[in-house]
Scaffold this motif. Structure first.
Motif, PDB file in Angstrom:
ATOM      1  N   ARG A  95      45.803 -23.736   3.799  1.00  0.00           N
ATOM      2  CA  ARG A  95      45.171 -23.123   4.823  1.00  0.00           C
ATOM      3  C   ARG A  95      45.759 -24.153   6.120  1.00  0.00           C
ATOM      4  N   ASP A  96      45.698 -23.459   7.334  1.00  0.00           N
ATOM      5  CA  ASP A  96      45.890 -24.375   8.683  1.00  0.00           C
ATOM      6  C   ASP A  96      44.803 -25.300   8.613  1.00  0.00           C
ATOM      7  N   ALA A  97      45.221 -26.469   9.388  1.00  0.00           N
ATOM      8  CA  ALA A  97      44.298 -27.541   9.522  1.00  0.00           C
ATOM      9  C   ALA A  97      43.126 -27.009  10.481  1.00  0.00           C
ATOM     10  N   ILE A  98      41.669 -27.819  10.325  1.00  0.00           N
ATOM     11  CA  ILE A  98      40.876 -27.473  10.987  1.00  0.00           C
ATOM     12  C   ILE A  98      39.944 -28.788  11.583  1.00  0.00           C
ATOM     13  N   SER A  99      39.684 -29.051  12.820  1.00  0.00           N
ATOM     14  CA  SER A  99      39.024 -30.190  13.044  1.00  0.00           C
ATOM     15  C   SER A  99      37.303 -29.840  13.297  1.00  0.00           C
ATOM     16  N   TYR A 100      36.413 -30.706  13.300  1.00  0.00           N
ATOM     17  CA  TYR A 100      34.815 -30.489  13.648  1.00  0.00           C
ATOM     18  C   TYR A 100      34.255 -31.990  14.312  1.00  0.00           C
ATOM     19  N   ALA A 149      33.489 -26.721  15.567  1.00  0.00           N
ATOM     20  CA  ALA A 149      34.530 -26.365  14.826  1.00  0.00           C
ATOM     21  C   ALA A 149      35.890 -25.999  15.819  1.00  0.00           C
ATOM     22  N   ILE A 150      36.792 -26.692  15.503  1.00  0.00           N
ATOM     23  CA  ILE A 150      38.182 -26.359  16.265  1.00  0.00           C
ATOM     24  C   ILE A 150      39.209 -26.189  15.432  1.00  0.00           C
ATOM     25  N   PRO A 151      39.605 -24.849  15.113  1.00  0.00           N
ATOM     26  CA  PRO A 151      40.725 -24.358  14.412  1.00  0.00           C
ATOM     27  C   PRO A 151      41.986 -24.595  15.128  1.00  0.00           C
ATOM     28  N   LEU A 152      42.943 -24.663  14.244  1.00  0.00           N
ATOM     29  CA  LEU A 152      44.350 -24.951  14.979  1.00  0.00           C
ATOM     30  C   LEU A 152      44.731 -24.235  15.710  1.00  0.00           C
ATOM     31  N   ARG A 153      44.461 -22.680  15.520  1.00  0.00           N
ATOM     32  CA  ARG A 153      44.867 -21.565  16.414  1.00  0.00           C
ATOM     33  C   ARG A 153      43.850 -20.996  17.237  1.00  0.00           C
ATOM     34  N   GLY A 154      43.116 -21.749  18.014  1.00  0.00           N
ATOM     35  CA  GLY A 154      42.058 -21.030  18.796  1.00  0.00           C
ATOM     36  C   GLY A 154      41.179 -22.121  19.226  1.00  0.00           C
ATOM     37  N   GLY A 155      40.214 -21.690  20.019  1.00  0.00           N
ATOM     38  CA  GLY A 155      39.421 -22.414  20.747  1.00  0.00           C
ATOM     39  C   GLY A 155      38.094 -22.820  19.936  1.00  0.00           C
ATOM     40  N   ARG A 156      36.997 -23.612  20.495  1.00  0.00           N
ATOM     41  CA  ARG A 156      36.041 -24.462  19.837  1.00  0.00           C
ATOM     42  C   ARG A 156      35.088 -23.153  19.461  1.00  0.00           C
ATOM     43  N   ILE A 157      34.234 -23.395  18.273  1.00  0.00           N
ATOM     44  CA  ILE A 157      33.473 -22.467  17.829  1.00  0.00           C
ATOM     45  C   ILE A 157      32.076 -23.637  17.696  1.00  0.00           C
ATOM     46  N   ASN A 158      31.090 -22.713  18.159  1.00  0.00           N
ATOM     47  CA  ASN A 158      29.700 -23.621  18.265  1.00  0.00           C
ATOM     48  C   ASN A 158      28.963 -23.389  16.946  1.00  0.00           C
ATOM     49  N   LEU A 159      28.750 -24.479  15.997  1.00  0.00           N
ATOM     50  CA  LEU A 159      28.267 -24.381  14.633  1.00  0.00           C
ATOM     51  C   LEU A 159      26.742 -24.424  14.646  1.00  0.00           C
ATOM     52  N   ILE A 160      26.128 -24.801  16.004  1.00  0.00           N
ATOM     53  CA  ILE A 160      24.695 -25.013  15.913  1.00  0.00           C
ATOM     54  C   ILE A 160      23.982 -23.683  15.312  1.00  0.00           C
ATOM     55  N   GLY A 161      23.062 -23.861  14.281  1.00  0.00           N
ATOM     56  CA  GLY A 161      22.503 -22.853  13.534  1.00  0.00           C
ATOM     57  C   GLY A 161      23.185 -22.425  12.225  1.00  0.00           C
ATOM     58  N   ASN A 162      24.516 -22.938  12.112  1.00  0.00           N
ATOM     59  CA  ASN A 162      25.046 -22.733  10.781  1.00  0.00           C
ATOM     60  C   ASN A 162      25.190 -23.896   9.899  1.00  0.00           C
ATOM     61  N   PRO A 163      24.672 -23.465   8.820  1.00  0.00           N
ATOM     62  CA  PRO A 163      24.514 -24.792   7.955  1.00  0.00           C
ATOM     63  C   PRO A 163      26.076 -25.313   7.474  1.00  0.00           C
ATOM     64  N   ASN A 164      26.166 -26.529   7.884  1.00  0.00           N
ATOM     65  CA  ASN A 164      27.238 -27.333   7.422  1.00  0.00           C
ATOM     66  C   ASN A 164      27.002 -28.778   7.142  1.00  0.00           C
ATOM     67  N   PHE A 165      27.654 -29.475   6.290  1.00  0.00           N
ATOM     68  CA  PHE A 165      27.536 -30.832   6.211  1.00  0.00           C
ATOM     69  C   PHE A 165      28.684 -31.597   5.703  1.00  0.00           C
ATOM     70  N   ILE A 166      28.522 -32.968   5.563  1.00  0.00           N
ATOM     71  CA  ILE A 166      29.245 -33.670   4.664  1.00  0.00           C
ATOM     72  C   ILE A 166      28.772 -34.898   4.332  1.00  0.00           C
ATOM     73  N   ARG A 167      28.411 -34.998   3.095  1.00  0.00           N
ATOM     74  CA  ARG A 167      27.338 -36.004   2.610  1.00  0.00           C
ATOM     75  C   ARG A 167      28.099 -36.998   1.754  1.00  0.00           C
ATOM     76  N   PHE A 168      27.915 -38.302   2.031  1.00  0.00           N
ATOM     77  CA  PHE A 168      28.321 -39.229   1.080  1.00  0.00           C
ATOM     78  C   PHE A 168      27.289 -40.184   0.248  1.00  0.00           C
ATOM     79  N   LYS A 169      27.461 -39.864  -0.969  1.00  0.00           N
ATOM     80  CA  LYS A 169      26.391 -40.725  -1.849  1.00  0.00           C
ATOM     81  C   LYS A 169      27.267 -41.571  -2.923  1.00  0.00           C
ATOM     82  N   GLY A 170      27.263 -42.934  -2.911  1.00  0.00           N
ATOM     83  CA  GLY A 170      28.180 -43.764  -3.519  1.00  0.00           C
ATOM     84  C   GLY A 170      29.654 -43.391  -3.418  1.00  0.00           C
ATOM     85  N   ASP A 171      30.100 -43.266  -4.444  1.00  0.00           N
ATOM     86  CA  ASP A 171      31.604 -42.662  -4.455  1.00  0.00           C
ATOM     87  C   ASP A 171      31.869 -41.382  -4.628  1.00  0.00           C
ATOM     88  N   SER A 172      30.934 -40.347  -4.165  1.00  0.00           N
ATOM     89  CA  SER A 172      31.096 -38.897  -4.165  1.00  0.00           C
ATOM     90  C   SER A 172      30.704 -38.507  -3.021  1.00  0.00           C
TER      91      SER A 172
END
Length: 172
Positions: free
Chosen positions: A155-160, A55-78
């Motif tokens: 919220r501030d923008a964030i990147s992953y 995770a790369i917050p707008l106002r900070g350094g990179r944060i390691n997400l390994i071991g933290n549940p996270n996902f973006i799942r696409f199924k059809g139009d959802s």
């Protein structure tokens, strides 16, 4: 005299570096083309997911997400999105709310832009989480890398940064 010799040496190193970097353009190999076509098939199937390692917050350094549940799942139009959030919230939200970015629903204003020259695919869609409006921008690469940016009206923008995979059967 030593300054002139040092200057010539630095100039030579810079020229060699520029020439070596500029001359590295090569034709697209068959394996690059096949990897891009495979990426196109996966995106067109609308059955894939992204798991992020950073995770790369707008106002900070990179944060390691390994071991933290996270996902973006696409199924059809959802899309089903569950991402941790690290950053500043300007408004909205209240006690007892998760604090992360959670969205489950249709991919509103979905755009899929294929860039054949750079061999990547960009996906853009919007969603609402209560009173919060979210915009998702995802860049997918043939090597399986995925870059996601999330913009919000509260919220501030964030990147992953993470990896793209076909949707696992238990999530389908």
């Amino acid at each position: 005299m030593k300054k002139i010799a040092l200057f010539r040496y630095l100039l030579l190193v810079m020229c060699v570096t520029l020439i070596s970097c500029g001359g590295s353009r090569s034709r697209t190999s068959d394996s690059d083309l096949k990897a891009y076509e495979k990426l196109q098939e996966l995106v067109n199937s609308r059955g894939f997911e992204i798991e992020n390692q950073w995770a790369i917050p707008l106002r900070g350094g990179r944060i390691n997400l390994i071991g933290n549940p996270n996902f973006i799942r696409f199924k059809g139009d959802s899309a089903d999105v569950f991402l941790p959030y690290f950053g500043v919230r300007q408004s909205g939200g209240g006690y007892g709310e998760g604090g992360g970015i959670e969205y489950k629903g249709p991919t509103e204003d979905l755009e899929i832009i294929e860039n054949r020259e750079n061999k990547n695919i960009r996906i853009k869609f919007d969603g609402k989480m209560g009173t919060e409006s979210l915009s998702f921008y995802i860049n997918l690469h043939p090597n399986g890398n995925a870059e996601t940016s999330v913009n919000s009206n509260q919220r501030d923008a964030i990147s992953y940064r993470g990896d793209l995979e076909p949707l696992k059967e238990e999530n389908e």
